[in-house]
Write a protein that holds these residues in place. Structure first.
Motif, short mmCIF file in Angstrom:
data_model
loop_
_atom_site.label_atom_id
_atom_site.label_comp_id
_atom_site.label_asym_id
_atom_site.label_seq_id
_atom_site.Cartn_x
_atom_site.Cartn_y
_atom_site.Cartn_z
N THR A 107 15.50 -11.46 7.88
CA THR A 107 15.45 -10.59 6.70
C THR A 107 13.99 -10.26 6.36
O THR A 107 13.64 -9.09 6.15
N ALA A 148 8.07 -11.56 1.31
CA ALA A 148 8.98 -10.59 1.94
C ALA A 148 10.42 -11.08 1.79
O ALA A 148 11.35 -10.30 1.67
N HIS A 162 20.86 -2.49 2.56
CA HIS A 162 20.94 -3.69 1.71
C HIS A 162 19.74 -4.62 1.79
O HIS A 162 19.69 -5.60 1.07
N ASP A 212 12.65 -13.00 -0.81
CA ASP A 212 12.61 -13.43 -2.21
C ASP A 212 14.04 -13.57 -2.72
O ASP A 212 14.74 -12.57 -2.91
N ASP A 244 20.17 -15.13 -5.26
CA ASP A 244 21.16 -14.70 -4.28
C ASP A 244 20.72 -15.26 -2.94
O ASP A 244 19.62 -14.97 -2.47
N LEU A 261 16.13 -5.17 0.81
CA LEU A 261 15.20 -4.54 -0.12
C LEU A 261 13.80 -5.13 0.03
O LEU A 261 13.64 -6.31 0.37
N ASP A 301 17.53 -17.10 9.94
CA ASP A 301 18.18 -16.18 9.01
C ASP A 301 17.18 -15.64 8.00
O ASP A 301 17.08 -14.42 7.79
N SER A 304 19.21 -9.17 11.50
CA SER A 304 19.29 -8.42 10.25
C SER A 304 19.14 -6.95 10.61
O SER A 304 18.27 -6.59 11.40
P1 AMP Z 1 20.51 -10.68 6.06
O1 AMP Z 1 21.75 -10.00 6.51
O2 AMP Z 1 20.42 -12.11 6.44
O3 AMP Z 1 19.27 -9.94 6.40
O4 AMP Z 1 20.55 -10.76 4.47
C1 AMP Z 1 20.60 -9.62 3.69
C2 AMP Z 1 21.11 -9.98 2.33
O5 AMP Z 1 20.10 -10.72 1.63
C3 AMP Z 1 21.36 -8.76 1.48
O6 AMP Z 1 22.71 -8.34 1.59
C4 AMP Z 1 21.00 -9.25 0.09
O7 AMP Z 1 22.07 -9.97 -0.47
C5 AMP Z 1 19.86 -10.19 0.34
N1 AMP Z 1 18.51 -9.58 0.39
C6 AMP Z 1 18.18 -8.29 0.60
N2 AMP Z 1 16.83 -8.13 0.68
C7 AMP Z 1 16.31 -9.37 0.51
C8 AMP Z 1 14.97 -9.90 0.48
N3 AMP Z 1 13.91 -9.13 0.67
N4 AMP Z 1 14.83 -11.23 0.26
C9 AMP Z 1 15.91 -12.04 0.06
N5 AMP Z 1 17.17 -11.60 0.08
C10 AMP Z 1 17.38 -10.30 0.31
#
Ligand code: AMP
Ligand code: MG
Length: 363
Positions: free
Chosen positions: A305, A127, A273, A129, A184, A275, A301, A256
């Motif tokens: 997410t 979930a 944002h 990645d 990322d 995914l 963190d 998140s």
């Molecule tokens: P957060 O605000 O900590 O939930 O992080 C969201 C950010 O993580 C997004 O803006 C993306 O850059 C990245 N992201 C989005 N979906 C995922 C996911 N499923 N796994 C890892 N990184 C993600």
């Protein structure tokens, strides 16, 4: 004569007493003095607040540390470790050609964070990645140039998404990814930063601090008066009535939410944002926000997410198997769910329908 000695002694005792009293008062005042530092970093505003004699200098060091971390972890800063990985400098093809020498390696911070994120990827069954970057870019979440991608393009890009392909060499503290893999760390970098700053403040003798890293909160100790910090949980629907207040000591409180970054497509739908790595679309899990409370910023963190992607039922299941954190979930229909461990520290705001999630499912 005796009277005189007595009078002098009384004056001396009073003077000494008031000196001690004033010193204690002044020390107490110093311990209560708040020092603040505002920064813009990692694409957001940071407000760092620390108390006590060493706090002012420690906050300056924190600001420098944030800059250092951003220069290592950012996906956009030219020359950052992540940028170099994404440019293919650490792909297996390049490594096979032995183009990398040991000096061109990545910083320990980058190694540790990729390692933690990879482990969280495993725990959450993908979930989370951190190899989603090519997909995020296609949606425009990295540039602000938003669009709904073609399904075929998404499918093609998803072929490169697989955190299990990240190879880490503990001994050399090096990383190796398949050609075309791009990382990322947006989902975990602020939590890691919070952990680093808390550690730095502790080393400098600070015992009371509150760090607001763009809405991610990490607190060190209690407030200077010894009472817990009171942290507001935001209304994910954009209204003014907060979800509630959390009382915390030595904790990270990380949220998140789909409301944090989204765009409205030509079809009138919202696209956010976070995914789902299984299909590359915004995670449509029925949740609008997930707040995770725990000791480790990087874990909270990553989990906030991942749990957002999982949705309520899977998130509850996950929490029952990993009781080292607590969470507050808000669903699309405006209901608030909080885990049992928060029953004494979470006060739900007025107007919200809240339900406690028990430790056992009862079946
Ligand atoms: P957060 O605000 O900590 O939930 O992080 C969201 C950010 O993580 C997004 O803006 C993306 O850059 C990245 N992201 C989005 N979906 C995922 C996911 N499923 N796994 C890892 N990184 C993600
Ligand atoms: Mg996160």
């Amino acid at each position: 004569m005796r009277r005189r000695i007595f009078a002098i002694s009384v004056v001396a005792v009073v003077l000494l007493g008031s000196t001690i009293f004033l010193t204690v008062m002044s020390e107490q005042r110093k311990a209560q003095t708040a020092y603040m530092k505002d920064l813009f970093a990692m694409d957001t505003f940071f407000t760092l607040q620390a108390y006590g004699p060493g706090a002012e200098g420690a906050l300056e060091l924190c600001a420098r540390r944030v800059q250092e971390l951003e220069n290592r972890l950012s996906v956009t800063v030219e020359g950052s470790d992540i940028r170099r990985i994404n440019q293919g400098l650490f792909s297996d093809e390049e490594m096979a050609d032995a183009k990398i020498d040991a000096d061109a390696g990545i910083a320990e911070d980058t190694f540790l964070l990729i390692k933690a994120a990879r482990e969280l990827g495993e725990e959450t069954e993908g979930a989370l990645d951190i190899t989603l970057y090519p997909v995020l870019r296609e949606w425009g979440f990295t540039t602000g140039d938003y669009k709904v991608p073609d399904e075929e393009v998404l499918w093609e890009l998803l072929q490169k998404v697989d955190y299990t392909k990240i190879q880490l060499d503990e001994e050399r503290q090096s990383v190796l990814v398949p050609a075309g893999t791009e990382l990322d760390l947006g989902a975990v970098a602020k939590g890691y930063t919070g952990d680093c700053l808390t550690e730095l403040l502790k080393e400098r003798g600070v015992t009371s601090a509150m760090l607001d890293l763009g809405g991610n909160i990490q607190v060190l100790g209690a407030k200077p008066d010894g009472t817990p910090w009171r942290i507001a949980v935001k209304d994910p629907f954009g209204g003014s009535k907060m979800i509630g207040v959390l009382e915390v000591v030595d904790k990270a409180v990380i949220t998140s939410g789909s409301y944090e970054r989204y765009f409205v497509g030509e079809d009138g739908k919202d696209y956010w944002h976070i995914l789902d790595p299984s299909d590359g679309y915004p995670a449509d899990s029925g949740l609008v926000s997930v707040t995770v409370v725990g000791e480790s910023g990087v874990k909270c963190d990553g989990l906030s997410t991942a749990l957002f992607v999982m949705g309520k039922d899977r998130a509850v299941e996950f929490w029952r198997q990993h009781p080292e954190f607590e969470m507050i979930l808000v669903t699309e229909d405006g209901k608030v769910y909080f885990t049992q461990g928060l029953e004494d520290s979470f006060e739900c705001g007025k107007g919200w329908l809240a339900e406690e999630i028990p430790e056992s499912s009862g079946d």
